[in-house]
Design a protein around this motif. Structure first.
Motif, PDB file in Angstrom:
ATOM      1  N   ASP A  41     117.499  23.229  66.092  1.00 22.61           N
ATOM      2  CA  ASP A  41     118.631  23.404  67.010  1.00 22.61           C
ATOM      3  C   ASP A  41     119.113  22.079  67.593  1.00 22.61           C
ATOM      4  O   ASP A  41     119.849  22.060  68.579  1.00 22.61           O
ATOM      5  CB  ASP A  41     118.252  24.349  68.159  1.00 22.61           C
ATOM      6  CG  ASP A  41     118.211  25.804  67.754  1.00 22.61           C
ATOM      7  OD1 ASP A  41     118.760  26.147  66.686  1.00 22.61           O
ATOM      8  OD2 ASP A  41     117.638  26.609  68.508  1.00 22.61           O
ATOM      9  N   ASN A  42     118.678  20.962  67.003  1.00 23.53           N
ATOM     10  CA  ASN A  42     119.057  19.616  67.468  1.00 23.53           C
ATOM     11  C   ASN A  42     118.601  19.333  68.896  1.00 23.53           C
ATOM     12  O   ASN A  42     119.305  18.698  69.677  1.00 23.53           O
ATOM     13  CB  ASN A  42     120.574  19.389  67.355  1.00 23.53           C
ATOM     14  CG  ASN A  42     121.037  19.396  65.924  1.00 23.53           C
ATOM     15  OD1 ASN A  42     120.377  18.844  65.050  1.00 23.53           O
ATOM     16  ND2 ASN A  42     122.154  20.035  65.674  1.00 23.53           N
ATOM     17  N   LYS A  43     117.402  19.774  69.235  1.00 24.92           N
ATOM     18  CA  LYS A  43     116.826  19.529  70.560  1.00 24.92           C
ATOM     19  C   LYS A  43     115.445  18.889  70.413  1.00 24.92           C
ATOM     20  O   LYS A  43     114.431  19.437  70.862  1.00 24.92           O
ATOM     21  CB  LYS A  43     116.714  20.842  71.336  1.00 24.92           C
ATOM     22  CG  LYS A  43     118.052  21.517  71.581  1.00 24.92           C
ATOM     23  CD  LYS A  43     117.866  22.862  72.237  1.00 24.92           C
ATOM     24  CE  LYS A  43     119.208  23.557  72.378  1.00 24.92           C
ATOM     25  NZ  LYS A  43     119.041  24.953  72.800  1.00 24.92           N
ATOM     26  N   PRO A  44     115.387  17.692  69.770  1.00 21.15           N
ATOM     27  CA  PRO A  44     114.077  17.084  69.535  1.00 21.15           C
ATOM     28  C   PRO A  44     113.328  16.736  70.821  1.00 21.15           C
ATOM     29  O   PRO A  44     112.099  16.729  70.832  1.00 21.15           O
ATOM     30  CB  PRO A  44     114.396  15.831  68.716  1.00 21.15           C
ATOM     31  CG  PRO A  44     115.830  15.552  68.972  1.00 21.15           C
ATOM     32  CD  PRO A  44     116.474  16.869  69.252  1.00 21.15           C
ATOM     33  N   GLU A  45     114.060  16.485  71.905  1.00 21.22           N
ATOM     34  CA  GLU A  45     113.384  16.155  73.162  1.00 21.22           C
ATOM     35  C   GLU A  45     112.555  17.341  73.675  1.00 21.22           C
ATOM     36  O   GLU A  45     111.504  17.152  74.281  1.00 21.22           O
ATOM     37  CB  GLU A  45     114.380  15.669  74.218  1.00 21.22           C
ATOM     38  CG  GLU A  45     115.431  16.674  74.645  1.00 21.22           C
ATOM     39  CD  GLU A  45     116.574  16.907  73.649  1.00 21.22           C
ATOM     40  OE1 GLU A  45     117.274  17.924  73.815  1.00 21.22           O
ATOM     41  OE2 GLU A  45     116.764  16.109  72.707  1.00 21.22           O
ATOM     42  N   LYS A  46     112.994  18.558  73.396  1.00 20.41           N
ATOM     43  CA  LYS A  46     112.211  19.740  73.777  1.00 20.41           C
ATOM     44  C   LYS A  46     110.982  19.883  72.875  1.00 20.41           C
ATOM     45  O   LYS A  46     109.927  20.305  73.333  1.00 20.41           O
ATOM     46  CB  LYS A  46     113.068  21.005  73.730  1.00 20.41           C
ATOM     47  CG  LYS A  46     114.057  21.080  74.871  1.00 20.41           C
ATOM     48  CD  LYS A  46     114.745  22.421  74.903  1.00 20.41           C
ATOM     49  CE  LYS A  46     115.630  22.510  76.132  1.00 20.41           C
ATOM     50  NZ  LYS A  46     116.176  23.856  76.286  1.00 20.41           N
ATOM     51  N   SER A  47     111.126  19.535  71.600  1.00 24.65           N
ATOM     52  CA  SER A  47     109.976  19.554  70.697  1.00 24.65           C
ATOM     53  C   SER A  47     108.960  18.503  71.116  1.00 24.65           C
ATOM     54  O   SER A  47     107.752  18.736  71.034  1.00 24.65           O
ATOM     55  CB  SER A  47     110.414  19.311  69.256  1.00 24.65           C
ATOM     56  OG  SER A  47     111.080  20.439  68.754  1.00 24.65           O
ATOM     57  N   TYR A  48     109.445  17.352  71.572  1.00 28.87           N
ATOM     58  CA  TYR A  48     108.552  16.274  72.015  1.00 28.87           C
ATOM     59  C   TYR A  48     107.636  16.761  73.133  1.00 28.87           C
ATOM     60  O   TYR A  48     106.465  16.403  73.184  1.00 28.87           O
ATOM     61  CB  TYR A  48     109.370  15.068  72.478  1.00 28.87           C
ATOM     62  CG  TYR A  48     108.521  13.870  72.851  1.00 28.87           C
ATOM     63  CD1 TYR A  48     108.091  12.978  71.875  1.00 28.87           C
ATOM     64  CD2 TYR A  48     108.160  13.629  74.169  1.00 28.87           C
ATOM     65  CE1 TYR A  48     107.318  11.874  72.205  1.00 28.87           C
ATOM     66  CE2 TYR A  48     107.388  12.532  74.514  1.00 28.87           C
ATOM     67  CZ  TYR A  48     106.967  11.658  73.532  1.00 28.87           C
ATOM     68  OH  TYR A  48     106.192  10.571  73.865  1.00 28.87           O
ATOM     69  N   GLU A  49     108.149  17.599  74.008  1.00 27.82           N
ATOM     70  CA  GLU A  49     107.354  18.105  75.129  1.00 27.82           C
ATOM     71  C   GLU A  49     106.193  18.979  74.661  1.00 27.82           C
ATOM     72  O   GLU A  49     105.230  19.159  75.392  1.00 27.82           O
ATOM     73  CB  GLU A  49     108.234  18.872  76.118  1.00 27.82           C
ATOM     74  CG  GLU A  49     109.290  18.011  76.790  1.00 27.82           C
ATOM     75  CD  GLU A  49     108.735  16.762  77.450  1.00 27.82           C
ATOM     76  OE1 GLU A  49     107.656  16.830  78.094  1.00 27.82           O
ATOM     77  OE2 GLU A  49     109.367  15.692  77.310  1.00 27.82           O
ATOM     78  N   LEU A  50     106.272  19.495  73.440  1.00 23.94           N
ATOM     79  CA  LEU A  50     105.208  20.342  72.894  1.00 23.94           C
ATOM     80  C   LEU A  50     104.152  19.539  72.139  1.00 23.94           C
ATOM     81  O   LEU A  50     103.182  20.112  71.643  1.00 23.94           O
ATOM     82  CB  LEU A  50     105.816  21.398  71.961  1.00 23.94           C
ATOM     83  CG  LEU A  50     106.763  22.390  72.628  1.00 23.94           C
ATOM     84  CD1 LEU A  50     107.474  23.235  71.570  1.00 23.94           C
ATOM     85  CD2 LEU A  50     106.027  23.266  73.626  1.00 23.94           C
ATOM     86  N   LEU A  51     104.341  18.221  72.041  1.00 21.55           N
ATOM     87  CA  LEU A  51     103.408  17.376  71.294  1.00 21.55           C
ATOM     88  C   LEU A  51     102.122  17.119  72.072  1.00 21.55           C
ATOM     89  O   LEU A  51     102.092  17.177  73.303  1.00 21.55           O
ATOM     90  CB  LEU A  51     104.059  16.035  70.956  1.00 21.55           C
ATOM     91  CG  LEU A  51     105.232  16.069  69.992  1.00 21.55           C
ATOM     92  CD1 LEU A  51     105.805  14.678  69.823  1.00 21.55           C
ATOM     93  CD2 LEU A  51     104.822  16.647  68.641  1.00 21.55           C
ATOM     94  N   SER A  52     101.093  16.763  71.339  1.00 23.18           N
ATOM     95  CA  SER A  52      99.797  16.430  71.927  1.00 23.18           C
ATOM     96  C   SER A  52      99.879  15.109  72.689  1.00 23.18           C
ATOM     97  O   SER A  52     100.787  14.302  72.472  1.00 23.18           O
ATOM     98  CB  SER A  52      98.743  16.300  70.822  1.00 23.18           C
ATOM     99  OG  SER A  52      98.984  15.140  70.050  1.00 23.18           O
ATOM    100  N   LYS A  61     109.451   9.250  73.291  1.00 23.91           N
ATOM    101  CA  LYS A  61     110.383  10.373  73.118  1.00 23.91           C
ATOM    102  C   LYS A  61     111.619   9.893  72.369  1.00 23.91           C
ATOM    103  O   LYS A  61     112.150  10.596  71.514  1.00 23.91           O
ATOM    104  CB  LYS A  61     110.786  10.953  74.472  1.00 23.91           C
ATOM    105  CG  LYS A  61     111.678  12.187  74.359  1.00 23.91           C
ATOM    106  CD  LYS A  61     112.178  12.682  75.699  1.00 23.91           C
ATOM    107  CE  LYS A  61     111.101  13.329  76.485  1.00 23.91           C
ATOM    108  NZ  LYS A  61     111.594  14.036  77.696  1.00 23.91           N
ATOM    109  N   GLU A  62     112.074   8.670  72.670  1.00 23.80           N
ATOM    110  CA  GLU A  62     113.261   8.133  72.007  1.00 23.80           C
ATOM    111  C   GLU A  62     113.006   7.902  70.525  1.00 23.80           C
ATOM    112  O   GLU A  62     113.849   8.221  69.687  1.00 23.80           O
ATOM    113  CB  GLU A  62     113.711   6.831  72.694  1.00 23.80           C
ATOM    114  CG  GLU A  62     114.246   7.036  74.095  1.00 23.80           C
ATOM    115  CD  GLU A  62     113.161   7.278  75.160  1.00 23.80           C
ATOM    116  OE1 GLU A  62     111.972   6.937  74.927  1.00 23.80           O
ATOM    117  OE2 GLU A  62     113.502   7.851  76.212  1.00 23.80           O
TER     118      GLU A  62
END
Length: 180
Positions: A41-52, A61-62
């Motif tokens: 959905d072009n929201k990689p910053e939200k995926s980043y929040e789910l990372l270890s 994040k950038e």
């Protein structure tokens, strides 16, 4: 009577363990689905929040967002994304392997792309987190190597690599060396 009580206790214990295991699998599946849904959905910053935590120590994040955006740039921006299925392929108390399947539909053309990806999850303090350092960090280090290289390469390749890793069209070392 004692055997009946033992049977009831055993059955209750097994049911509680199964329910607990089911809840854990549901949590793992939900994290895997959200991670890929956000990326698609072009929201990689939200995926980043789910990372270890290990991933977040390995890249910013950038950098993550630039890398994901570069990888998904070939996809139709108006696509409709549907996560179809997610399954836990392997799991223990500390790690899990989750496979997610999705469909991307391009409006107008009706073209349907089917995607599937398998992701490692880690249990960090009772929360399931995506662990992708092995793949993303490797790709980021390759972009850094291309950017910092002095060897000739196709036009645009070096600039793209520099942008993905550093967020600029050249490496900071080369920019400061050119200024002197």
């Amino acid at each position: 009577m004692k055997s009946l009580l033992a049977f009831v206790f055993s059955a209750t214990f097994v049911a509680m363990c199964s329910a607990g295991e089911s809840d854990i699998r549901n949590q793992q599946i939900e994290v895997g689905k959200r991670y890929y849904q956000n990326i698609l959905d072009n929201k990689p910053e939200k995926s980043y929040e789910l990372l270890s935590a290990k991933d977040k120590e390995s890249f910013s994040k950038e950098q993550f967002s630039r890398f994901i955006n570069m990888r998904t740039a070939v996809l139709d921006k108006n696509r409709i994304v549907t996560v179809k299925d997610a399954t836990v392929e392997e799991s223990d108390g500390s790690m899990a392997l989750v496979k997610v399947s999705a469909e991307l539909v391009s409006p107008g053309s009706g073209e349907v792309k089917k995607l599937s990806a398998t992701q490692v999850l880690l249990n960090e303090n009772g929360e399931w987190r995506i662990y992708s350092a092995h793949s993303i960090l490797s790709a980021l280090m390759q972009t850094k190597s291309v950017c910092d290289s002095d060897r000739p390469m196709p036009a645009g390749q070096k600039e793209m690599a520099c942008f993905v890793f550093y967020g600029t069209e050249t490496s900071p070392e080369k920019t400061s060396a050119e200024a002197h």
